[in-house]
Design a protein around this motif. Structure first.
Motif, PDB file in Angstrom:
ATOM      1  N   ALA A 166       0.831  -1.211   0.000  1.00 51.35           N
ATOM      2  CA  ALA A 166       0.000   0.000   0.000  1.00 51.35           C
ATOM      3  C   ALA A 166       0.866   1.261   0.000  1.00 51.35           C
ATOM      4  O   ALA A 166       0.490   2.274  -0.623  1.00 51.35           O
ATOM      5  CB  ALA A 166      -0.946  -0.010   1.195  1.00 51.35           C
ATOM      6  N   ASP A 167       2.026   1.226   0.675  1.00 53.60           N
ATOM      7  CA  ASP A 167       2.929   2.376   0.680  1.00 53.60           C
ATOM      8  C   ASP A 167       3.511   2.601  -0.718  1.00 53.60           C
ATOM      9  O   ASP A 167       3.653   3.734  -1.164  1.00 53.60           O
ATOM     10  CB  ASP A 167       4.051   2.186   1.695  1.00 53.60           C
ATOM     11  CG  ASP A 167       3.547   2.091   3.126  1.00 53.60           C
ATOM     12  OD1 ASP A 167       2.509   2.703   3.433  1.00 53.60           O
ATOM     13  OD2 ASP A 167       4.184   1.385   3.930  1.00 53.60           O
ATOM     14  N   LEU A 168       3.850   1.504  -1.389  1.00 57.44           N
ATOM     15  CA  LEU A 168       4.393   1.608  -2.748  1.00 57.44           C
ATOM     16  C   LEU A 168       3.330   2.134  -3.713  1.00 57.44           C
ATOM     17  O   LEU A 168       3.587   3.029  -4.514  1.00 57.44           O
ATOM     18  CB  LEU A 168       4.900   0.243  -3.228  1.00 57.44           C
ATOM     19  CG  LEU A 168       5.883  -0.499  -2.320  1.00 57.44           C
ATOM     20  CD1 LEU A 168       6.314  -1.801  -2.960  1.00 57.44           C
ATOM     21  CD2 LEU A 168       7.068   0.363  -1.959  1.00 57.44           C
ATOM     22  N   LYS A 214       1.835   5.804  -7.102  1.00 55.22           N
ATOM     23  CA  LYS A 214       1.469   5.643  -8.512  1.00 55.22           C
ATOM     24  C   LYS A 214       0.670   6.847  -9.001  1.00 55.22           C
ATOM     25  O   LYS A 214      -0.347   7.210  -8.428  1.00 55.22           O
ATOM     26  CB  LYS A 214       0.681   4.357  -8.717  1.00 55.22           C
ATOM     27  CG  LYS A 214       1.556   3.134  -8.611  1.00 55.22           C
ATOM     28  CD  LYS A 214       0.815   1.863  -8.932  1.00 55.22           C
ATOM     29  CE  LYS A 214       1.784   0.699  -8.810  1.00 55.22           C
ATOM     30  NZ  LYS A 214       1.147  -0.567  -9.035  1.00 55.22           N
ATOM     31  N   GLY A 215       1.179   7.481 -10.067  1.00 54.01           N
ATOM     32  CA  GLY A 215       0.504   8.625 -10.661  1.00 54.01           C
ATOM     33  C   GLY A 215       0.787   9.961  -9.996  1.00 54.01           C
ATOM     34  O   GLY A 215       0.307  10.997 -10.460  1.00 54.01           O
ATOM     35  N   PHE A 229      12.556   5.378  -7.525  1.00 55.19           N
ATOM     36  CA  PHE A 229      11.321   5.908  -8.107  1.00 55.19           C
ATOM     37  C   PHE A 229      11.505   5.979  -9.610  1.00 55.19           C
ATOM     38  O   PHE A 229      12.487   6.546 -10.099  1.00 55.19           O
ATOM     39  CB  PHE A 229      11.009   7.303  -7.554  1.00 55.19           C
ATOM     40  CG  PHE A 229      10.528   7.289  -6.139  1.00 55.19           C
ATOM     41  CD1 PHE A 229       9.164   7.255  -5.867  1.00 55.19           C
ATOM     42  CD2 PHE A 229      11.425   7.302  -5.084  1.00 55.19           C
ATOM     43  CE1 PHE A 229       8.708   7.241  -4.548  1.00 55.19           C
ATOM     44  CE2 PHE A 229      10.975   7.285  -3.768  1.00 55.19           C
ATOM     45  CZ  PHE A 229       9.615   7.246  -3.501  1.00 55.19           C
ATOM     46  N   TYR A 230      10.560   5.418 -10.332  1.00 58.01           N
ATOM     47  CA  TYR A 230      10.561   5.435 -11.789  1.00 58.01           C
ATOM     48  C   TYR A 230       9.536   6.471 -12.248  1.00 58.01           C
ATOM     49  O   TYR A 230       8.367   6.407 -11.867  1.00 58.01           O
ATOM     50  CB  TYR A 230      10.239   4.045 -12.340  1.00 58.01           C
ATOM     51  CG  TYR A 230      11.291   3.029 -11.965  1.00 58.01           C
ATOM     52  CD1 TYR A 230      12.345   2.761 -12.833  1.00 58.01           C
ATOM     53  CD2 TYR A 230      11.253   2.381 -10.738  1.00 58.01           C
ATOM     54  CE1 TYR A 230      13.334   1.835 -12.485  1.00 58.01           C
ATOM     55  CE2 TYR A 230      12.242   1.463 -10.385  1.00 58.01           C
ATOM     56  CZ  TYR A 230      13.266   1.199 -11.257  1.00 58.01           C
ATOM     57  OH  TYR A 230      14.239   0.295 -10.909  1.00 58.01           O
ATOM     58  N   PHE A 251       5.534   6.287 -11.779  1.00 56.46           N
ATOM     59  CA  PHE A 251       4.742   5.120 -12.143  1.00 56.46           C
ATOM     60  C   PHE A 251       5.137   3.877 -11.357  1.00 56.46           C
ATOM     61  O   PHE A 251       4.415   2.886 -11.353  1.00 56.46           O
ATOM     62  CB  PHE A 251       4.733   4.854 -13.663  1.00 56.46           C
ATOM     63  CG  PHE A 251       6.042   4.387 -14.250  1.00 56.46           C
ATOM     64  CD1 PHE A 251       6.365   3.038 -14.302  1.00 56.46           C
ATOM     65  CD2 PHE A 251       6.928   5.311 -14.778  1.00 56.46           C
ATOM     66  CE1 PHE A 251       7.559   2.613 -14.871  1.00 56.46           C
ATOM     67  CE2 PHE A 251       8.124   4.890 -15.346  1.00 56.46           C
ATOM     68  CZ  PHE A 251       8.439   3.543 -15.392  1.00 56.46           C
ATOM     69  N   GLU A 252       6.271   3.955 -10.636  1.00 55.23           N
ATOM     70  CA  GLU A 252       6.642   2.829  -9.767  1.00 55.23           C
ATOM     71  C   GLU A 252       7.586   3.299  -8.673  1.00 55.23           C
ATOM     72  O   GLU A 252       8.476   4.119  -8.919  1.00 55.23           O
ATOM     73  CB  GLU A 252       7.312   1.714 -10.577  1.00 55.23           C
ATOM     74  CG  GLU A 252       7.641   0.486  -9.748  1.00 55.23           C
ATOM     75  CD  GLU A 252       8.273  -0.638 -10.551  1.00 55.23           C
ATOM     76  OE1 GLU A 252       8.552  -1.690  -9.951  1.00 55.23           O
ATOM     77  OE2 GLU A 252       8.507  -0.476 -11.763  1.00 55.23           O
TER      78      GLU A 252
END
Length: 131
Positions: free
Chosen positions: A29-31, A35-36, A96-97, A104-105
């Motif tokens: 959930a932290d990861l 997203k976004g 972080f991507y 996004f990741e």
């Protein structure tokens, strides 16, 4: 004999204390909370802004940011009768991507744990919701 019992009691309490420490975990959930999210949320994050950051861009245009959380040193524990020292190097690479200005990741690697402190901060979220 009494001194031996005291030493053994202290040793047992030390072992119990070590055994009850929280196990480091990475929560999905932290990861997913990243997203976004706009890259500005990372730029202004109070925890990540204190870490050393490296960045690189792939040939396809993906930016990869690594926020390095490293703890190095010698740690000692025990009693006056028996002390144990260990050289400890703990590193978590918070990767972080980012594409088109959005995460996004988030993929922490190494000796990592996550909790609410790594999520996008409420103050940033309230700023973007107000606009």
């Amino acid at each position: 004999m009494r001194a031996f019992q005291i030493v053994m009691s202290i040793a047992a309490m030390t072992l119990v204390g070590c055994a009850t420490q929280e196990i480091a975990t990475v929560r999905q959930a932290d990861l997913d909370s990243w997203k976004g999210m706009p890259v500005e949320a990372l730029d202004t994050h109070s925890l990540f802004s204190t870490m050393q950051m490296t960045t690189r861009t792939t040939s396809s245009g993906v930016e990869i940011r690594n926020y390095i959380n490293a703890l190095k040193g010698t740690y000692c524990g025990g009693t006056a009768f028996s002390a144990n020292c260990v050289d400890n190097n703990v590193t978590c690479n918070n990767l972080f991507y980012i594409r088109n200005g959005r995460v996004f990741e988030y993929a922490p690697t190494g000796q990592c744990m996550t909790n609410d402190s790594v999520r996008p901060e409420k103050r940033y979220l309230s700023l973007i919701q107000a606009s």
